[in-house]
Design an enzyme around this catalytic site. Structure first.
Site, PDB file in Angstrom:
ATOM      1  N   ASN A 208      16.212  11.036   5.007  1.00  0.00           N
ATOM      2  CA  ASN A 208      17.327  10.079   5.044  1.00  0.00           C
ATOM      3  C   ASN A 208      18.526  10.647   4.293  1.00  0.00           C
ATOM      4  O   ASN A 208      18.481  11.764   3.781  1.00  0.00           O
ATOM      5  CB  ASN A 208      16.890   8.733   4.461  1.00  0.00           C
ATOM      6  N   ALA A 272      14.790   6.554  -5.920  1.00  0.00           N
ATOM      7  CA  ALA A 272      14.614   7.358  -4.705  1.00  0.00           C
ATOM      8  C   ALA A 272      14.598   6.489  -3.451  1.00  0.00           C
ATOM      9  O   ALA A 272      14.130   5.350  -3.471  1.00  0.00           O
ATOM     10  CB  ALA A 272      13.302   8.139  -4.797  1.00  0.00           C
ATOM     11  N   ASP A 276       9.540   4.827   4.246  1.00  0.00           N
ATOM     12  CA  ASP A 276       8.519   3.775   4.321  1.00  0.00           C
ATOM     13  C   ASP A 276       7.298   4.254   5.086  1.00  0.00           C
ATOM     14  O   ASP A 276       6.192   3.810   4.836  1.00  0.00           O
ATOM     15  CB  ASP A 276       9.113   2.532   4.985  1.00  0.00           C
ATOM     16  N   LYS A 286       4.409  24.408  15.335  1.00  0.00           N
ATOM     17  CA  LYS A 286       5.605  23.717  15.813  1.00  0.00           C
ATOM     18  C   LYS A 286       5.316  23.083  17.177  1.00  0.00           C
ATOM     19  O   LYS A 286       4.769  23.756  18.071  1.00  0.00           O
ATOM     20  CB  LYS A 286       6.751  24.732  15.930  1.00  0.00           C
ATOM     21  N   PRO A 303       2.750   5.050   0.434  1.00  0.00           N
ATOM     22  CA  PRO A 303       2.540   4.234  -0.761  1.00  0.00           C
ATOM     23  C   PRO A 303       3.878   3.746  -1.289  1.00  0.00           C
ATOM     24  O   PRO A 303       4.894   4.438  -1.148  1.00  0.00           O
ATOM     25  CB  PRO A 303       1.900   5.211  -1.755  1.00  0.00           C
ATOM     26  N   ASP A 304       3.896   2.564  -1.872  1.00  0.00           N
ATOM     27  CA  ASP A 304       5.109   2.049  -2.499  1.00  0.00           C
ATOM     28  C   ASP A 304       5.050   2.443  -3.975  1.00  0.00           C
ATOM     29  O   ASP A 304       4.244   1.913  -4.741  1.00  0.00           O
ATOM     30  CB  ASP A 304       5.198   0.535  -2.325  1.00  0.00           C
ATOM     31  N   LEU A 306       7.281   2.165  -6.460  1.00  0.00           N
ATOM     32  CA  LEU A 306       7.752   1.129  -7.391  1.00  0.00           C
ATOM     33  C   LEU A 306       6.664   0.078  -7.614  1.00  0.00           C
ATOM     34  O   LEU A 306       6.341  -0.270  -8.756  1.00  0.00           O
ATOM     35  CB  LEU A 306       9.026   0.495  -6.820  1.00  0.00           C
ATOM     36  N   LYS A 340       7.610  -6.638  -5.489  1.00  0.00           N
ATOM     37  CA  LYS A 340       7.272  -5.349  -6.094  1.00  0.00           C
ATOM     38  C   LYS A 340       6.654  -5.518  -7.477  1.00  0.00           C
ATOM     39  O   LYS A 340       6.017  -4.598  -7.987  1.00  0.00           O
ATOM     40  CB  LYS A 340       8.522  -4.481  -6.215  1.00  0.00           C
TER      41      LYS A 340
HETATM   42  O1  C5P Z   1      11.074  -1.543  -0.156  1.00  0.00           O
HETATM   43  P1  C5P Z   1      12.469  -1.063  -0.359  1.00  0.00           P
HETATM   44  O2  C5P Z   1      12.661   0.346   0.125  1.00  0.00           O
HETATM   45  O3  C5P Z   1      13.525  -1.968   0.134  1.00  0.00           O
HETATM   46  O4  C5P Z   1      12.649  -1.053  -1.939  1.00  0.00           O
HETATM   47  C1  C5P Z   1      13.498  -0.207  -2.604  1.00  0.00           C
HETATM   48  C2  C5P Z   1      12.961   0.104  -3.974  1.00  0.00           C
HETATM   49  O5  C5P Z   1      11.589   0.465  -3.907  1.00  0.00           O
HETATM   50  C3  C5P Z   1      13.632   1.312  -4.581  1.00  0.00           C
HETATM   51  O6  C5P Z   1      13.602   1.166  -5.989  1.00  0.00           O
HETATM   52  C4  C5P Z   1      12.741   2.467  -4.118  1.00  0.00           C
HETATM   53  O7  C5P Z   1      12.864   3.574  -4.973  1.00  0.00           O
HETATM   54  C5  C5P Z   1      11.389   1.828  -4.204  1.00  0.00           C
HETATM   55  N1  C5P Z   1      10.412   2.333  -3.236  1.00  0.00           N
HETATM   56  C6  C5P Z   1       9.347   3.093  -3.680  1.00  0.00           C
HETATM   57  N2  C5P Z   1       8.409   3.534  -2.793  1.00  0.00           N
HETATM   58  C7  C5P Z   1       8.491   3.211  -1.483  1.00  0.00           C
HETATM   59  C8  C5P Z   1       9.567   2.447  -1.015  1.00  0.00           C
HETATM   60  C9  C5P Z   1      10.518   2.025  -1.916  1.00  0.00           C
HETATM   61  O8  C5P Z   1       9.273   3.381  -4.879  1.00  0.00           O
HETATM   62  N3  C5P Z   1       7.568   3.649  -0.656  1.00  0.00           N
END
Ligand code: C5P
Length: 395
Positions: A208, A272, A276, A286, A303-304, A306, A340
């Site tokens: 991105n 960061a 997603d 390739k 994984p999330d 945050l 979160k």
């Molecule tokens: O879920 P969303 O992307 O809207 O949330 C943004 C916040 O979550 C930011 O602080 C981003 O760094 C964090 N984030 C994360 N890991 C992910 C997705 C978002 O730490 N996989």
């Protein structure tokens, strides 16, 4: 602050006129300024102006019998709490990076045992030149701090990075350096920054447009307040801020692993722009066009980071997330805070032109107790204010 003193080296660049305004701000704040004016600097501002504003003698020559009798150059280099170089020309940076001592300014920089802050100012091509990039990295590794340069129109008619930071920004950086109280000394912070890059095959990635600027500025600001900072960074084109440990990563999974390896921490700031989703399987070779249909890319959730840090066993005391939204910014931020499990969400509207990749940001701090809306400000300024707020929170 009254007894604080800086040694100000004014190099030879058109930006030298801004240093006079800087002196005025410093004097007004009760900071003593002893000036060194290089030969080239004297082509842009007069010794008389500098001396009058500093209310001190201007030092210019290395081999001046009178100056040496009054105050030797070694003593001069150690007579202040901080040495500031503004404007720091490409030449001064090169001399300092290589330890040359060919005039009073460079000799002072080599002889000093005090912290050094540089405000570079030069033509964009000189700033971008590999030699200057190398010198910058060397100086940073030597512990020199930097403020600026800014990006914008230049006196030479070109546009780009290289313009000296504004006097107000240099003034604030000086005050931050002079601050003896380092409220985050002994505290550990993790900052995530930049984009992630999720491989599709050995050559292609899903990524991105995050520049990493806001996260890097926050890492620098936390370090400036004395925190021990680990900056877990996706691929960006930014140098590591001075005094920060950078851990470069590519994917979200690597970013999470690096964050967990940096625990325990008192503060985690997730800036960061994490992907997603990632491709479920990564091609070993390739993927080829074979004249048929485009290959489908199946995505699986990442994984999330945050949420994982917020809900983990070794949860940092203060966990801060960012929310880049294009609509219903504050309502979405409030929902995100709950989802979160973090303490603050710093919400910003990325539909505003220039936020993504740009230098300014308008943010709102959403916590369980309410919303604070901040004025639009440069990302560095937003970072400084955030770091200050975090230090207050941890008191
Ligand atoms: O879920 P969303 O992307 O809207 O949330 C943004 C916040 O979550 C930011 O602080 C981003 O760094 C964090 N984030 C994360 N890991 C992910 C997705 C978002 O730490 N996989």
């Amino acid at each position: 602050m009254d007894e604080k003193r800086i040694l100000l080296i004014v190099g030879g660049g058109i930006a030298a006129y801004k240093s006079l305004e800087l002196v005025r701000l410093l004097k007004k704040a009760g900071v003593g300024v002893r000036p060194i004016l290089t030969g080239a600097g004297a082509e842009f501002v007069t010794p008389l102006s500098l001396s009058a504003l500093c209310e001190d003698k201007v030092y210019s020559e290395l081999f001046s019998l009178t100056d040496e009798a009054e105050m030797g150059h070694i003593e001069l280099s150690r007579s202040a709490d901080l040495v500031v170089v503004a404007p720091a020309t490409a030449d001064l940076m090169a001399k300092a990076a290589n330890g040359l001592a060919s005039d009073l300014a460079s000799t002072t920089l080599l002889a000093t045992d005090k912290p050094v802050l540089m405000a570079p100012a030069m033509n964009v091509r000189m700033w971008d030149h590999p030699a200057t990039r190398r010198n910058l990295e060397t100086l940073k590794a030597d512990g020199v701090r930097f403020v600026g340069p800014d990006e914008g129109a230049m006196a030479c008619g070109e546009f780009g990075p290289g313009r000296m930071a504004e006097p107000q920004a240099i003034f604030e950086a000086i005050l931050a350096e002079l601050q003896t109280a380092r409220p985050l000394a002994g505290k550990r912070a993790i900052v995530t920054a930049g984009p992630t890059a999720e491989p599709i095959d050995p050559v292609r990635v899903i990524t991105n447009r995050s520049s990493g600027k806001q996260g890097y500025a926050i890492a620098a600001a936390l370090a400036g307040l004395g925190a021990e900072v680990t900056l877990v960074s996706g691929p960006v084109a930014l140098p590591a801020p001075a005094g920060v440990k950078r851990v470069p990563v590519e994917t979200a999974q690597e970013m999470l692993a690096a964050c967990e390896a940096a625990l325990p921490a008192d503060i985690a700031v997730c800036v960061a722009a994490v992907a997603d989703w990632r491709p479920e399987s990564v091609g070993q070779a390739k993927i080829k066009k074979n004249g048929g249909e485009a290959p489908p890319i199946r995505l699986v959730e990442n994984p999330d980071i945050l949420a994982t840090l917020s809900k983990g066993k070794a949860r940092p005391t203060l966990v801060v997330g960012f929310a880049a939204e294009t609509n219903d910014v504050e309502a979405n931020a409030q929902a995100k805070l709950a989802r979160k499990g973090c303490d603050w969400i710093v919400a910003n509207d990325v539909s505003v032109a220039g936020v993504m990749g740009g230098d300014a940001n308008t943010v709102a701090i959403v916590t369980n107790t309410g919303i604070e809306r901040w004025e639009a400000a440069p990302k560095a300024e937003v970072a400084r204010r955030l770091a200050q707020r975090m230090a207050e929170e941890l008191k």
